[in-house]
Design an enzyme around this catalytic site. Structure first.
Site, PDB file in Angstrom:
ATOM      1  N   VAL A  73      34.350  41.438  41.237  1.00 23.48           N
ATOM      2  CA  VAL A  73      34.570  41.875  42.819  1.00 23.48           C
ATOM      3  C   VAL A  73      33.469  40.721  43.706  1.00 23.48           C
ATOM      4  O   VAL A  73      32.405  40.741  43.600  1.00 23.48           O
ATOM      5  CB  VAL A  73      34.271  42.975  43.034  1.00 23.48           C
ATOM      6  CG1 VAL A  73      34.275  43.459  44.391  1.00 23.48           C
ATOM      7  CG2 VAL A  73      34.680  44.266  42.075  1.00 23.48           C
ATOM      8  N   SER A  74      34.385  39.893  44.512  1.00 26.24           N
ATOM      9  CA  SER A  74      33.691  38.779  45.153  1.00 26.24           C
ATOM     10  C   SER A  74      33.433  39.039  46.749  1.00 26.24           C
ATOM     11  O   SER A  74      32.698  38.643  47.350  1.00 26.24           O
ATOM     12  CB  SER A  74      34.366  37.498  45.071  1.00 26.24           C
ATOM     13  OG  SER A  74      35.609  37.562  45.473  1.00 26.24           O
ATOM     14  N   THR A  75      34.170  39.911  47.136  1.00 29.50           N
ATOM     15  CA  THR A  75      34.045  40.268  48.701  1.00 29.50           C
ATOM     16  C   THR A  75      33.896  41.705  48.871  1.00 29.50           C
ATOM     17  O   THR A  75      34.360  42.819  47.814  1.00 29.50           O
ATOM     18  CB  THR A  75      35.424  39.751  49.163  1.00 29.50           C
ATOM     19  OG1 THR A  75      36.711  40.569  49.139  1.00 29.50           O
ATOM     20  CG2 THR A  75      35.656  38.330  48.856  1.00 29.50           C
ATOM     21  N   GLN A 135      37.256  43.702  48.294  1.00 29.80           N
ATOM     22  CA  GLN A 135      37.819  43.999  46.810  1.00 29.80           C
ATOM     23  C   GLN A 135      36.995  45.184  46.227  1.00 29.80           C
ATOM     24  O   GLN A 135      35.881  45.280  46.664  1.00 29.80           O
ATOM     25  CB  GLN A 135      37.580  42.710  45.885  1.00 29.80           C
ATOM     26  CG  GLN A 135      38.324  41.489  46.333  1.00 29.80           C
ATOM     27  CD  GLN A 135      37.924  40.280  45.630  1.00 29.80           C
ATOM     28  OE1 GLN A 135      37.039  40.153  44.678  1.00 29.80           O
ATOM     29  NE2 GLN A 135      38.739  39.104  45.826  1.00 29.80           N
ATOM     30  N   VAL A 150      29.963  37.849  43.023  1.00 26.74           N
ATOM     31  CA  VAL A 150      29.839  36.766  42.434  1.00 26.74           C
ATOM     32  C   VAL A 150      31.065  35.842  42.725  1.00 26.74           C
ATOM     33  O   VAL A 150      32.226  36.235  42.593  1.00 26.74           O
ATOM     34  CB  VAL A 150      29.997  36.913  40.808  1.00 26.74           C
ATOM     35  CG1 VAL A 150      29.694  35.728  40.242  1.00 26.74           C
ATOM     36  CG2 VAL A 150      28.558  37.752  40.779  1.00 26.74           C
TER      37      VAL A 150
END
Length: 210
Positions: free
Chosen positions: A9-11, A14, A39
């Site tokens: 989950v980068s944002t 998400q 990340v």
């Protein structure tokens, strides 16, 4: 033999829940669910992420690794292809939720292996190309906004009340602060590392039109 879901989950848009719900709707059931939050798949290799490292420790021959799509493993061509090859060498089966693709290192037929490896290479290249295109579009947008005096930086993922909650709970554990504020641990860490910048970012967005 275990089935493991890995999510990245980068944002803020998400979520782990979305990736897990989508996988379960596709018929997958899991023994373990691992996820890395906040990340980048471009700059941080899977083996360098906290839960990514755990994934390497957990997977054994006969296990199945489930990902929503190959770009959850990463956005770097070399990292993705090397990771998948390493898992297949271990006897791990990799399955994607989207398109229900399966990558199995047990395949012996040379033509099937060629098709499999070509597909892996294509998907890895697409993941990196997509990330680079997105970054370039963001860069162009920022430059345009700066030229017109409109650039405010990235919109904060927290509001004034949440910022105050984090500041008021200084001394508590990050897990407690995250739960009380409704923010991710990563956001709490970011606020704590530079509370002045966090407050300034909020002020910029609150005082600007649009």
């Amino acid at each position: 033999m275990a089935t493991i879901l890995y999510a990245r989950v980068s944002t803020a848009e998400q979520t782990l829940d979305h990736q897990r719900t989508q996988a379960e709707a596709a018929g997958f059931r899991f023994d373990h669910v691992l996820s890395d939050h906040g990340v980048s798949g471009v700059s941080t290799r899977l083996a360098e992420r906290p839960e990514g490292r755990r994934l390497f420790d957990l997977l054994r021959s006969g296990d199945t690794l489930v990902v929503r799509w190959i770009n959850r493993l990463g956005r770097n061509y070399d990292d993705i292809t090397e990771t998948i090859r390493e898992f297949m060498r271990r006897g791990v089966i990799i399955r994607t939720v989207i398109s229900n693709l399966t990558f199995d290192g047990a395949t012996k037929d040379p033509m099937q292996r060629a098709v499999r490896d070509a597909l892996i290479a294509f998907m890895a290249a697409s993941a990196q190309a997509e990330a680079e295109a997105t970054k370039e579009a963001q860069r162009a947008g920022i430059e345009h906004a700066k030229a017109n005096g409109e650039y405010r930086g990235r919109k904060p993922s927290f509001n004034r009340k949440q910022l105050a909650t984090v500041q008021n709970l200084i001394g508590q554990s990050v897990s407690v602060i995250a739960r009380e504020s409704g923010l991710s641990r990563q956001t709490v860490y970011r606020i704590q590392s530079d509370p002045v910048a966090a407050a300034a970012a909020l002020t910029t967005w609150e005082s600007s039109p649009g």
